[in-house]
Write a protein that holds these residues in place. Structure first.
Motif, mmCIF file in Angstrom:
data_model
loop_
_atom_site.group_PDB
_atom_site.id
_atom_site.type_symbol
_atom_site.label_atom_id
_atom_site.label_comp_id
_atom_site.label_asym_id
_atom_site.label_seq_id
_atom_site.Cartn_x
_atom_site.Cartn_y
_atom_site.Cartn_z
ATOM 1 N N THR A 78 36.823 16.893 37.952
ATOM 2 C CA THR A 78 37.410 16.543 39.242
ATOM 3 C C THR A 78 38.478 15.474 39.014
ATOM 4 O OG1 THR A 78 35.839 14.749 39.670
ATOM 5 C CG2 THR A 78 35.200 16.962 40.399
ATOM 6 N N THR A 79 39.193 15.150 40.083
ATOM 7 C CA THR A 79 40.141 14.042 40.051
ATOM 8 C C THR A 79 39.503 12.861 40.763
ATOM 9 O OG1 THR A 79 41.991 15.583 40.111
ATOM 10 C CG2 THR A 79 42.470 13.301 40.712
ATOM 11 N N THR A 96 38.390 22.046 38.073
ATOM 12 C CA THR A 96 38.255 23.078 37.043
ATOM 13 C C THR A 96 36.819 23.065 36.541
ATOM 14 O OG1 THR A 96 38.950 21.576 35.280
ATOM 15 C CG2 THR A 96 40.666 22.957 36.271
ATOM 16 N N VAL A 97 36.367 24.223 36.107
ATOM 17 C CA VAL A 97 35.051 24.307 35.487
ATOM 18 C C VAL A 97 35.197 24.938 34.117
ATOM 19 C CG1 VAL A 97 33.703 24.405 37.618
ATOM 20 C CG2 VAL A 97 34.490 26.507 36.593
ATOM 21 N N GLU A 98 34.378 24.464 33.219
ATOM 22 C CA GLU A 98 34.262 25.060 31.899
ATOM 23 C C GLU A 98 32.883 25.689 31.829
ATOM 24 O OE1 GLU A 98 34.413 23.792 27.183
ATOM 25 O OE2 GLU A 98 35.052 22.352 28.707
ATOM 26 N N LEU A 99 32.881 26.976 31.521
ATOM 27 C CA LEU A 99 31.636 27.728 31.381
ATOM 28 C C LEU A 99 31.442 28.057 29.912
ATOM 29 C CD1 LEU A 99 32.340 30.167 34.340
ATOM 30 C CD2 LEU A 99 30.851 28.165 34.389
ATOM 31 N N ALA A 100 30.285 28.569 29.565
ATOM 32 C CA ALA A 100 30.021 28.964 28.183
ATOM 33 C C ALA A 100 30.967 30.064 27.726
ATOM 34 C CB ALA A 100 28.570 29.412 28.027
ATOM 35 N N GLY A 146 34.326 30.446 29.129
ATOM 36 C CA GLY A 146 35.714 30.219 29.515
ATOM 37 C C GLY A 146 35.890 29.177 30.594
ATOM 38 N N HIS A 147 37.141 29.013 31.016
ATOM 39 C CA HIS A 147 37.517 28.026 32.027
ATOM 40 C C HIS A 147 37.910 28.738 33.318
ATOM 41 C CE1 HIS A 147 37.992 25.750 28.306
ATOM 42 N NE2 HIS A 147 37.908 24.655 29.043
ATOM 43 N N ARG A 148 37.854 27.982 34.415
ATOM 44 C CA ARG A 148 38.194 28.549 35.710
ATOM 45 C C ARG A 148 38.680 27.441 36.636
ATOM 46 N NH1 ARG A 148 33.395 31.983 38.510
ATOM 47 N NH2 ARG A 148 33.317 32.793 36.403
ATOM 48 N N ALA A 149 39.759 27.707 37.361
ATOM 49 C CA ALA A 149 40.212 26.796 38.418
ATOM 50 C C ALA A 149 39.446 27.149 39.683
ATOM 51 C CB ALA A 149 41.715 26.950 38.631
ATOM 52 N N VAL A 150 38.929 26.119 40.375
ATOM 53 C CA VAL A 150 38.099 26.353 41.557
ATOM 54 C C VAL A 150 38.506 25.421 42.689
ATOM 55 C CG1 VAL A 150 36.098 27.174 40.247
ATOM 56 C CG2 VAL A 150 36.308 24.737 40.786
ATOM 57 N N ILE A 151 38.059 25.794 43.864
ATOM 58 C CA ILE A 151 38.151 24.922 45.036
ATOM 59 C C ILE A 151 36.740 24.780 45.588
ATOM 60 C CG2 ILE A 151 38.740 26.800 46.625
ATOM 61 C CD1 ILE A 151 40.637 24.623 47.965
ATOM 62 N N ALA A 152 36.363 23.544 45.899
ATOM 63 C CA ALA A 152 34.985 23.260 46.305
ATOM 64 C C ALA A 152 34.848 23.162 47.815
ATOM 65 C CB ALA A 152 34.535 21.946 45.675
ATOM 66 N N SER A 153 33.687 23.580 48.296
ATOM 67 C CA SER A 153 33.344 23.416 49.700
ATOM 68 C C SER A 153 31.828 23.283 49.809
ATOM 69 C CB SER A 153 33.831 24.601 50.536
ATOM 70 O OG SER A 153 33.209 25.798 50.100
ATOM 71 N N VAL A 170 29.777 25.104 46.868
ATOM 72 C CA VAL A 170 30.296 26.398 46.457
ATOM 73 C C VAL A 170 31.644 26.153 45.766
ATOM 74 C CG1 VAL A 170 31.072 28.668 47.238
ATOM 75 C CG2 VAL A 170 29.144 27.534 48.381
ATOM 76 N N LEU A 171 31.746 26.628 44.535
ATOM 77 C CA LEU A 171 32.984 26.532 43.761
ATOM 78 C C LEU A 171 33.606 27.924 43.732
ATOM 79 C CD1 LEU A 171 31.491 24.382 40.875
ATOM 80 C CD2 LEU A 171 32.851 23.543 42.808
ATOM 81 N N SER A 172 34.635 28.114 44.547
ATOM 82 C CA SER A 172 35.285 29.424 44.684
ATOM 83 C C SER A 172 36.509 29.488 43.784
ATOM 84 C CB SER A 172 35.732 29.642 46.127
ATOM 85 O OG SER A 172 34.644 29.516 46.995
ATOM 86 N N PRO A 173 36.824 30.688 43.248
ATOM 87 C CA PRO A 173 38.024 30.818 42.418
ATOM 88 C C PRO A 173 39.267 30.375 43.189
ATOM 89 C CG PRO A 173 36.711 32.822 42.352
ATOM 90 C CD PRO A 173 36.109 31.951 43.405
ATOM 91 N N ARG A 174 40.141 29.665 42.491
ATOM 92 C CA ARG A 174 41.388 29.192 43.107
ATOM 93 C C ARG A 174 42.539 30.012 42.578
ATOM 94 N NH1 ARG A 174 43.924 23.739 41.378
ATOM 95 N NH2 ARG A 174 42.239 24.016 39.923
ATOM 96 N N GLY A 175 43.435 30.374 43.467
ATOM 97 C CA GLY A 175 44.652 31.069 43.062
ATOM 98 C C GLY A 175 44.391 32.446 42.606
#
Length: 152
Positions: free
Chosen positions: A50-51, A98-102, A104-111, A147-152
């Motif tokens: 997070t920032t 962003t999340v790092e999984l076992a 790969g990586h993924r940009a997300v938006i949280a709610s 909930v971390l949803s895919p961003r973009g």
């Protein structure tokens, strides 16, 4: 009376040491250990970045999660201690992360999940065998289901 007693939570100092050891394993192995994918009725571990809401610097934490379709679901539980964890407060200020999984990586938006969605996602945590209802009674505030949803 058969009142259910709350589940055991180790002392706060122990929880903090366990978190530090987990992060240390991740760091020392350069990410080869410390993250894992969820299995049926078992949660996985991801690294959320997070920032910082005050500093603007990147902050990372390792969290338990499960998949819900394209989304990732976690809880802002602060080790079942009082208050919300800093990473959740950071996401409230800036939900892009962003999340790092076992795998790969993924940009997300949280709610925060609400209403029927929160109830459904909470029930899924309960299916994994942890006494989330019992642990939640240890906190004076409701535990956010994130909930971390895919961003973009």
């Amino acid at each position: 009376m058969n009142e259910k007693k709350p589940p055991f939570v180790p002392p706060r100092w122990f929880v903090r040491i366990a978190w530090a050891v987990h992060r240390g394993i991740f760091r020392v192995t350069r990410g080869r250990r410390g993250l894992w994918l969820p299995k049926p009725n078992k949660w996985g571990a991801l690294r959320l970045t997070t920032t910082g809401r005050r500093t603007g610097e990147k902050r990372s934490v390792i969290l338990g999660y499960y998949d819900d379709g394209a989304n990732l679901v976690t809880m802002a539980m602060n080790g079942w201690g009082e208050g919300h964890p800093a990473w959740w407060l950071n996401l409230l200020a800036d939900p892009d992360a962003t999340v790092e999984l076992a795998n790969g990586h993924r940009a997300v938006i949280a709610s925060a999940a609400e209403g029927a969605e929160r109830a459904r996602l909470w029930a899924r945590w309960k299916e994994m065998g942890d006494d989330v209802d019992g642990y939640a009674t240890l906190r004076s505030t409701e535990t956010p289901v994130v909930v971390l949803s895919p961003r973009g």
